[in-house]
Design a protein around this motif. Structure first.
Motif, PDB file in Angstrom:
ATOM      1  N   THR A 167       4.746   5.284  -5.407  1.00  0.00           N
ATOM      2  CA  THR A 167       4.127   5.692  -6.956  1.00  0.00           C
ATOM      3  C   THR A 167       3.392   6.401  -7.520  1.00  0.00           C
ATOM      4  OG1 THR A 167       5.175   3.350  -7.115  1.00  0.00           O
ATOM      5  CG2 THR A 167       4.618   3.864  -9.240  1.00  0.00           C
ATOM      6  N   TYR A 168       2.475   6.391  -7.312  1.00  0.00           N
ATOM      7  CA  TYR A 168       1.534   7.491  -7.378  1.00  0.00           C
ATOM      8  C   TYR A 168       1.973   8.396  -7.743  1.00  0.00           C
ATOM      9  CZ  TYR A 168      -3.282   9.743  -8.039  1.00  0.00           C
ATOM     10  OH  TYR A 168      -4.098  10.833  -8.508  1.00  0.00           O
ATOM     11  N   ASP A 169       2.785   8.730  -6.282  1.00  0.00           N
ATOM     12  CA  ASP A 169       3.244  10.539  -6.026  1.00  0.00           C
ATOM     13  C   ASP A 169       4.340  10.413  -7.780  1.00  0.00           C
ATOM     14  OD1 ASP A 169       0.792  11.323  -4.270  1.00  0.00           O
ATOM     15  OD2 ASP A 169       2.085  10.455  -2.443  1.00  0.00           O
ATOM     16  N   ASN A 191      -1.721   9.008 -13.461  1.00  0.00           N
ATOM     17  CA  ASN A 191      -0.871   8.454 -11.894  1.00  0.00           C
ATOM     18  C   ASN A 191      -1.592   7.110 -11.906  1.00  0.00           C
ATOM     19  OD1 ASN A 191       0.130  10.659 -11.855  1.00  0.00           O
ATOM     20  ND2 ASN A 191      -1.672  12.009 -10.232  1.00  0.00           N
ATOM     21  N   ASN A 192      -2.566   7.103 -11.884  1.00  0.00           N
ATOM     22  CA  ASN A 192      -3.152   5.300 -11.070  1.00  0.00           C
ATOM     23  C   ASN A 192      -2.401   4.269 -12.279  1.00  0.00           C
ATOM     24  OD1 ASN A 192      -5.672   3.528 -12.048  1.00  0.00           O
ATOM     25  ND2 ASN A 192      -5.052   3.502  -9.448  1.00  0.00           N
ATOM     26  N   VAL A 227       0.743  -1.301   0.020  1.00  0.00           N
ATOM     27  CA  VAL A 227      -0.012  -0.210   0.429  1.00  0.00           C
ATOM     28  C   VAL A 227       1.329   1.134  -0.207  1.00  0.00           C
ATOM     29  CG1 VAL A 227      -1.660   1.384   1.490  1.00  0.00           C
ATOM     30  CG2 VAL A 227      -1.645  -1.354   1.192  1.00  0.00           C
ATOM     31  N   VAL A 228       2.160   1.547   0.630  1.00  0.00           N
ATOM     32  CA  VAL A 228       2.817   2.117   0.883  1.00  0.00           C
ATOM     33  C   VAL A 228       3.306   2.645  -0.387  1.00  0.00           C
ATOM     34  CG1 VAL A 228       5.379   3.298   2.084  1.00  0.00           C
ATOM     35  CG2 VAL A 228       2.735   2.437   3.410  1.00  0.00           C
ATOM     36  N   LEU A 229       4.341   1.656  -1.020  1.00  0.00           N
ATOM     37  CA  LEU A 229       4.611   2.018  -2.279  1.00  0.00           C
ATOM     38  C   LEU A 229       3.849   2.198  -3.218  1.00  0.00           C
ATOM     39  CD1 LEU A 229       6.542  -1.340  -2.381  1.00  0.00           C
ATOM     40  CD2 LEU A 229       6.956   1.247  -1.742  1.00  0.00           C
ATOM     41  N   LEU A 255       6.563  13.641 -12.048  1.00  0.00           N
ATOM     42  CA  LEU A 255       7.853  13.254 -13.286  1.00  0.00           C
ATOM     43  C   LEU A 255       7.160  13.550 -14.240  1.00  0.00           C
ATOM     44  CD1 LEU A 255       9.814  10.242 -12.614  1.00  0.00           C
ATOM     45  CD2 LEU A 255      10.490  12.082 -11.889  1.00  0.00           C
ATOM     46  N   SER A 256       5.295  12.991 -14.282  1.00  0.00           N
ATOM     47  CA  SER A 256       4.709  13.864 -15.060  1.00  0.00           C
ATOM     48  C   SER A 256       4.809  15.072 -15.259  1.00  0.00           C
ATOM     49  CB  SER A 256       3.516  12.975 -14.952  1.00  0.00           C
ATOM     50  OG  SER A 256       3.695  11.644 -15.007  1.00  0.00           O
ATOM     51  N   SER A 257       4.081  16.238 -14.283  1.00  0.00           N
ATOM     52  CA  SER A 257       4.089  17.150 -14.138  1.00  0.00           C
ATOM     53  C   SER A 257       5.354  18.226 -14.725  1.00  0.00           C
ATOM     54  CB  SER A 257       3.455  18.111 -12.761  1.00  0.00           C
ATOM     55  OG  SER A 257       4.640  17.784 -11.989  1.00  0.00           O
TER      56      SER A 257
END
Length: 299
Positions: A72-74, A99-100, A66-68, A79-81
């Motif tokens: 990864t989502y953040d 992000n998902n 869950v933490v990973l 990186l995308s922004s």
């Protein structure tokens, strides 16, 4: 008459004082080092006796999963922004899905690599090992399944939160079946071979997500989009059609070992691959139509 200082005596006093300070500094240094070493041993003992103890490995690995997923989502968002100029112009739900999909691609790469490693490289599920293949497991295999459970919990929660923007009922059905099956084999240690064989099919996820990324970025008419479509067709055919047929073949010839499982695990082995195969076949027919349509446009 004033007494003059003895230079020899002064030198001796100075050396003694310096040695005393050095001994004191060394004592402080070694005391601090011993304290840090003690804390390190205590932390390692806590990890070994509690977080990584056999009974707690599944739950710890689920929490790590869950933490990973959150990390990864953040990371995908950051990186995308930074690298994709059009990211800020996407709608809110498009950014969430972007992000998902980055998160799901990371999980797919991880679990596919682990599955191939355990099934192909190690002897954990080798025929050279005596005993039923349906009861073999290890700390590594159980921990990896826990991380996958953490992902499916996170992704399913996001699907419900943004329903139906991130996927309809077919995604809910797929994730629920996968979550129940993986959680059971993680907790019981039964049927992990078949679970990892099915999880190899996650290798199609990065290609599917890449297709959505290209479409969202306005590159639907690019050559990359065409190549991506062909890759989806090939990987899907291998990982979600041919591989499932091999799983059915393996279950048939190892049925005497499958029936030794607990009743719930026995029915999971028989039903989950069958249900997923039907869903894969339906999706594959749509992929085939899409490939034909794309190739006709390019020709």
């Amino acid at each position: 008459m004033a007494c003059r200082a003895n230079p020899v005596l002064n030198a001796v006093v100075t050396n003694v004082a310096t040695a005393a300070r050095g001994d004191r500094d060394d004592a402080v240094f070694w005391s601090a080092r011993m304290t840090m070493t003690a804390y390190t041993y205590q932390a390692q003992a806590m990890m070994r006796d509690y977080l990584l103890a056999d009974p707690l490995v599944p739950y710890t690995s689920v929490l790590i999963g869950v933490v990973l997923c959150k990390m990864t989502y953040d990371l995908t968002r950051i990186l995308s922004s930074f690298y994709f100029k059009g990211f800020s112009s996407l709608t809110k739900i498009q950014r969430v899905e972007w992000n998902n999909r980055g998160m799901s691609s990371a999980h797919a790469i991880f679990i596919t690599a682990i599955s191939l490693y355990l099934v192909v490289t190690t002897d954990l599920f080798s025929d050279r090992i005596k005993g039923p293949i349906t009861f073999r497991s290890s700390i590594i295999s159980t921990s990896a399944l826990g991380v996958s459970v953490g992902y499916f919990i996170t992704d399913l929660a996001m699907i419900f939160w943004a329903f139906p923007s991130l996927g309809g009922m077919e995604y809910v059905l797929h994730h629920t079946i996968s979550l129940v099956a993986i959680a059971y084999t993680m907790l019981s240690g039964e049927g992990q071979f078949y679970t990892y064989m099915i999880l190899i099919s996650e290798s199609t996820t990065p290609e599917i997500n890449m297709r959505w990324f290209l479409d969202t970025a306005g590159l639907k008419k690019s050559s990359a989009y065409l190549v991506n479509g062909i890759m989806i067709f090939v990987v899907w055919l291998v990982a979600r059609i041919f591989l499932f047929l091999y799983v059915f073949y393996h279950i048939y010839f190892h049925y005497s070992q499958v029936v030794q499982m607990h009743l719930f695990g026995y029915y999971l082995v028989l039903t989950v691959p069958s249900v997923l195969f039907v869903m894969n076949a339906v999706w594959f027919s749509k992929i085939l139509k899409g490939v034909k349509k794309t190739l006709s446009k390019w020709s």
